[in-house]
Scaffold this motif. Structure first.
Motif, mmCIF file in Angstrom:
data_model
loop_
_atom_site.group_PDB
_atom_site.id
_atom_site.type_symbol
_atom_site.label_atom_id
_atom_site.label_comp_id
_atom_site.label_asym_id
_atom_site.label_seq_id
_atom_site.Cartn_x
_atom_site.Cartn_y
_atom_site.Cartn_z
ATOM 1 N N ILE A 29 1.371 3.730 -0.802
ATOM 2 C CA ILE A 29 1.487 2.795 0.312
ATOM 3 C C ILE A 29 2.934 2.619 0.748
ATOM 4 O O ILE A 29 3.204 2.308 1.916
ATOM 5 N N SER A 30 3.886 2.815 -0.153
ATOM 6 C CA SER A 30 5.287 2.590 0.200
ATOM 7 C C SER A 30 5.735 3.528 1.316
ATOM 8 O O SER A 30 6.451 3.118 2.229
ATOM 9 N N GLY A 31 5.326 4.799 1.252
ATOM 10 C CA GLY A 31 5.674 5.738 2.299
ATOM 11 C C GLY A 31 4.761 5.632 3.505
ATOM 12 O O GLY A 31 5.205 5.766 4.649
ATOM 13 N N ALA A 32 3.480 5.388 3.260
ATOM 14 C CA ALA A 32 2.529 5.289 4.368
ATOM 15 C C ALA A 32 2.846 4.107 5.275
ATOM 16 O O ALA A 32 2.665 4.180 6.503
ATOM 17 N N LEU A 33 3.354 3.036 4.706
ATOM 18 C CA LEU A 33 3.613 1.825 5.478
ATOM 19 C C LEU A 33 4.687 2.043 6.547
ATOM 20 O O LEU A 33 4.662 1.414 7.603
ATOM 21 N N LEU A 34 5.609 2.941 6.292
ATOM 22 C CA LEU A 34 6.646 3.241 7.274
ATOM 23 C C LEU A 34 6.046 3.761 8.571
ATOM 24 O O LEU A 34 6.495 3.409 9.670
ATOM 25 N N GLN A 35 5.042 4.617 8.445
ATOM 26 C CA GLN A 35 4.386 5.155 9.631
ATOM 27 C C GLN A 35 3.349 4.192 10.191
ATOM 28 O O GLN A 35 3.203 4.077 11.412
ATOM 29 N N PHE A 40 0.465 1.289 14.260
ATOM 30 C CA PHE A 40 -0.439 0.159 14.504
ATOM 31 C C PHE A 40 0.307 -1.111 14.929
ATOM 32 O O PHE A 40 -0.320 -2.161 15.056
ATOM 33 N N HIS A 41 1.632 -1.010 15.115
ATOM 34 C CA HIS A 41 2.440 -2.160 15.555
ATOM 35 C C HIS A 41 2.201 -3.376 14.646
ATOM 36 O O HIS A 41 1.879 -4.470 15.110
ATOM 37 N N LEU A 42 2.355 -3.157 13.348
ATOM 38 C CA LEU A 42 2.026 -4.196 12.380
ATOM 39 C C LEU A 42 3.124 -5.255 12.313
ATOM 40 O O LEU A 42 4.310 -4.940 12.280
ATOM 41 N N CYS A 44 4.927 -8.553 10.218
ATOM 42 C CA CYS A 44 5.272 -8.738 8.806
ATOM 43 C C CYS A 44 4.062 -9.197 8.003
ATOM 44 O O CYS A 44 3.796 -8.699 6.906
ATOM 45 N N PHE A 45 3.333 -10.162 8.548
ATOM 46 C CA PHE A 45 2.167 -10.694 7.846
ATOM 47 C C PHE A 45 1.131 -9.599 7.630
ATOM 48 O O PHE A 45 0.526 -9.497 6.553
ATOM 49 N N GLN A 46 0.897 -8.760 8.638
ATOM 50 C CA GLN A 46 -0.092 -7.693 8.509
ATOM 51 C C GLN A 46 0.338 -6.674 7.455
ATOM 52 O O GLN A 46 -0.507 -6.157 6.711
ATOM 53 N N GLN A 47 1.625 -6.400 7.389
ATOM 54 C CA GLN A 47 2.107 -5.484 6.350
ATOM 55 C C GLN A 47 1.875 -6.064 4.960
ATOM 56 O O GLN A 47 1.462 -5.358 4.040
ATOM 57 N N GLU A 48 2.138 -7.362 4.800
ATOM 58 C CA GLU A 48 1.920 -8.012 3.511
ATOM 59 C C GLU A 48 0.442 -7.996 3.131
ATOM 60 O O GLU A 48 0.080 -7.764 1.979
ATOM 61 N N VAL A 49 -0.428 -8.229 4.124
ATOM 62 C CA VAL A 49 -1.871 -8.196 3.876
ATOM 63 C C VAL A 49 -2.302 -6.793 3.444
ATOM 64 O O VAL A 49 -3.093 -6.626 2.502
ATOM 65 N N LEU A 50 -1.780 -5.778 4.132
ATOM 66 C CA LEU A 50 -2.165 -4.408 3.818
ATOM 67 C C LEU A 50 -1.724 -4.010 2.407
ATOM 68 O O LEU A 50 -2.463 -3.365 1.665
ATOM 69 N N VAL A 51 -0.514 -4.410 2.024
ATOM 70 C CA VAL A 51 -0.023 -4.106 0.674
ATOM 71 C C VAL A 51 -0.824 -4.871 -0.376
ATOM 72 O O VAL A 51 -1.141 -4.343 -1.441
ATOM 73 N N ALA A 341 9.136 -6.307 12.283
ATOM 74 C CA ALA A 341 8.499 -5.022 12.016
ATOM 75 C C ALA A 341 8.767 -4.007 13.112
ATOM 76 O O ALA A 341 8.793 -2.804 12.865
ATOM 77 N N MET A 342 8.979 -4.498 14.348
ATOM 78 C CA MET A 342 9.179 -3.570 15.442
ATOM 79 C C MET A 342 10.629 -3.136 15.572
ATOM 80 O O MET A 342 10.960 -2.295 16.381
ATOM 81 N N ASP A 343 11.524 -3.729 14.815
ATOM 82 C CA ASP A 343 12.926 -3.328 14.831
ATOM 83 C C ASP A 343 13.089 -2.081 13.983
ATOM 84 O O ASP A 343 12.875 -2.108 12.783
#
Length: 506
Positions: A29-35, A40-42, A44-51, A341-343
């Motif tokens: 997930i660490s590498g996949a999350l970068l893409q 998916f324009h995630l 911060c909260f969505q990234q935390e949920v996904l992890v 997240a978009m930066d």
């Protein structure tokens, strides 16, 4: 003997592949999350949920998986977990929305949690006492290899369009291999009254002849337990539960999730500034974990579980204390990485920041400036982190699960393992989510000094409560607890050691 050798090799394969899948799914997930955050324009909260979705799925499996393991058998539980993992991997590979990604990660988390419990129990019951430590520890070796493999594939697919689909999809391969391997293994020998006689005289005796015959009678003599029996004095179950919960909680509260999670910050401080060098440093850390776990495998049945647990805890306590003291002399700025997240220049998470964000050429990493003039302390901190990783991989990493697979009676082993495992996942989730808040409240150095104190308490706990189980059959370990032998590190009797030394050779 030929059949026995095949069973031994297949048991080792099941254990290794189970760990590899577990480590791969946690690390990828660490590498996949970068893409994913771009595609998916995630937020911060969505990234935390996904992890966190994997942890939530694993926690749910810990609550329900024990019943599956005890009622339907260890082998069937592994097969079911493989099928669920295949479904989860396909969901992730074909995902077109954030919600589907979360569902896929929760499904994967559920599957790897059930598999981790069932694999450890199944292998511990399959092999002889004098080889149990080696093969159960092989599961932890698989985890470290899986994490290392996920790092490598993160690098390979980092520049590939929608490379995250390949990252998630490649888990299907080892899952199918494990499914096919276990099809050729018998059902749990503790439950089997017609276990092939080749195993009695070949390379993989269940224990010795007397133990094997006792195990064959197990279905007719097995005691029945309810989950509430874990808290009762019957057969000294309360003390077994104390040992199990103590190990899984100390495993988390000594700081392992966050030391690894923030490893990239320390890499930055010692000069690993580019993408490639940071990734290579991560791979190097993974390689250290693999080597240390191999050492644990070699020593588990010789030095014993207690010795490795205590030695590992001592080194971990010294290491995190050193990191804490070093950071007081050369403060490390621990900023929250996920803010925008978009930066494109914003770091995404403690784990992924070594690959993007604060490594970009637009500016120095957050942690570089305060540490720039403290080269010696930087390297002391790096070496301390390497020592911590090695100590965990020798002690708490493999030995916790080995002891948990040994100390409970067969009739409740699956549910008891799952009960303790649920606390492990819950503690992991709690520590991961609260780490930055605690950093804000008490500071980075005090946080790591607190981890050092927890390591000292862990050593005391292991010394007082955890018995030595090397060289003993599962029946002997059960009798040891049932007789309430509370002596520190109760060990095998002379005749038991003679049996181990002069029994069937593997």
């Amino acid at each position: 003997p030929g059949r026995a050798l095949m069973v031994l090799l297949l048991s080792a394969t099941v254990s290794l592949l189970g760990g590899l899948i577990f480590g791969y799914e946690l690390g990828i997930i660490s590498g996949a999350l970068l893409q994913l955050q771009t595609d998916f324009h995630l937020s911060c909260f969505q990234q935390e949920v996904l992890v966190s979705a994997v942890l939530i799925g694993a926690l749910l499996a810990s609550l329900a998986g024990g019943i599956l393991i005890d009622r339907h058998g260890r082998r069937r539980a592994i097969l079911v977990s493989n099928l669920v993992l295949l479904v989860g991997s396909l969901i992730l590979t074909l995902a077109r929305s954030f919600v589907v990604l979360v569902i896929g990660r929760m499904t994967v988390g559920f599957a790897i949690s059930v598999s981790s419990m069932a694999c450890c129990i199944y292998v511990s019951e399959m092999v002889a006492a004098q080889r149990r430590g080696l093969l159960v520890s092989l599961y932890e070796a698989g985890i470290t290899v899986g994490i290392l493999l996920s790092y490598a594939l993160n690098y390979v697919f980092a520049a590939v369009g929608e490379g995250w689909r390949y990252m998630f999809g490649l888990a299907i391969g080892p899952t199918i291999m494990q499914f096919l391997s276990i099809l050729f293994l018998p059902v749990n020998p503790v439950k089997l009254s017609s276990w092939d006689s080749d195993c009695q005289k070949g390379l993989i005796p269940l224990q010795d002849t007397g133990d094997r015959l006792a195990a064959e009678r197990e279905p007719y003599q097995e005691k029945h337990y309810s989950l509430l029996d874990l808290f009762r004095s019957r057969d000294n179950m309360r003390r077994r539960t104390l040992v199990g919960l103590g190990l899984v909680l100390f495993q988390q509260f000594t700081g392992q999730p966050n030391v690894l999670g923030y490893a990239s910050k320390i890499f930055h401080s010692v000069g690993f500034q580019s993408n490639s060098s940071a990734i290579l440093a991560s791979v190097g850390l993974g390689a250290i974990k693999v080597v240390a776990t191999l050492v644990a495998m070699a020593l588990a049945d010789k030095a014993g579980r207690r010795v490795l647990l205590m030695a590992g805890c001592v080194v971990m306590a010294v290491s995190v204390t050193t990191i804490g003291l070093s950071s007081r002399m050369a403060p490390l700025a621990m900023a929250r990485d996920c803010k925008a997240a978009m930066d494109p220049n914003a770091a995404l998470s403690p784990i992924t920041s070594s690959k993007k964000g604060d490594l970009d050429s637009t500016g120095p990493p957050v942690s570089a400036a305060p540490w720039a003039q403290h080269t010696a302390l930087n390297w002391i901190t790096l070496l301390s982190m390497m020592a911590f990783v090695s100590a965990f991989s020798i002690g708490f990493g493999p030995m916790t699960w080995l002891v948990l697979s040994e100390i409970y009676p067969a009739g409740i082993r699956g549910r008891a393992f799952a009960f303790c495992n649920s606390f492990n996942w819950a503690a992991n989730l709690l520590i991961s989510l609260s780490f930055l808040d605690l950093i804000d409240a008490i500071g980075f150095s005090w946080m790591f000094l607190l981890y050092g104190l927890m390591g000292v308490l862990a050593v005391i706990f292991i010394y007082l409560f955890v018995p030595e189980t090397k060289g003993q059959s599962l029946e002997e370990i059960d009798q040891q607890f049932s007789r309430k032998r509370r002596g520190r590190g109760a060990s095998c009797t002379r005749t038991q050691y003679q049996r181990v030394e002069h029994g069937s050779s593997t």
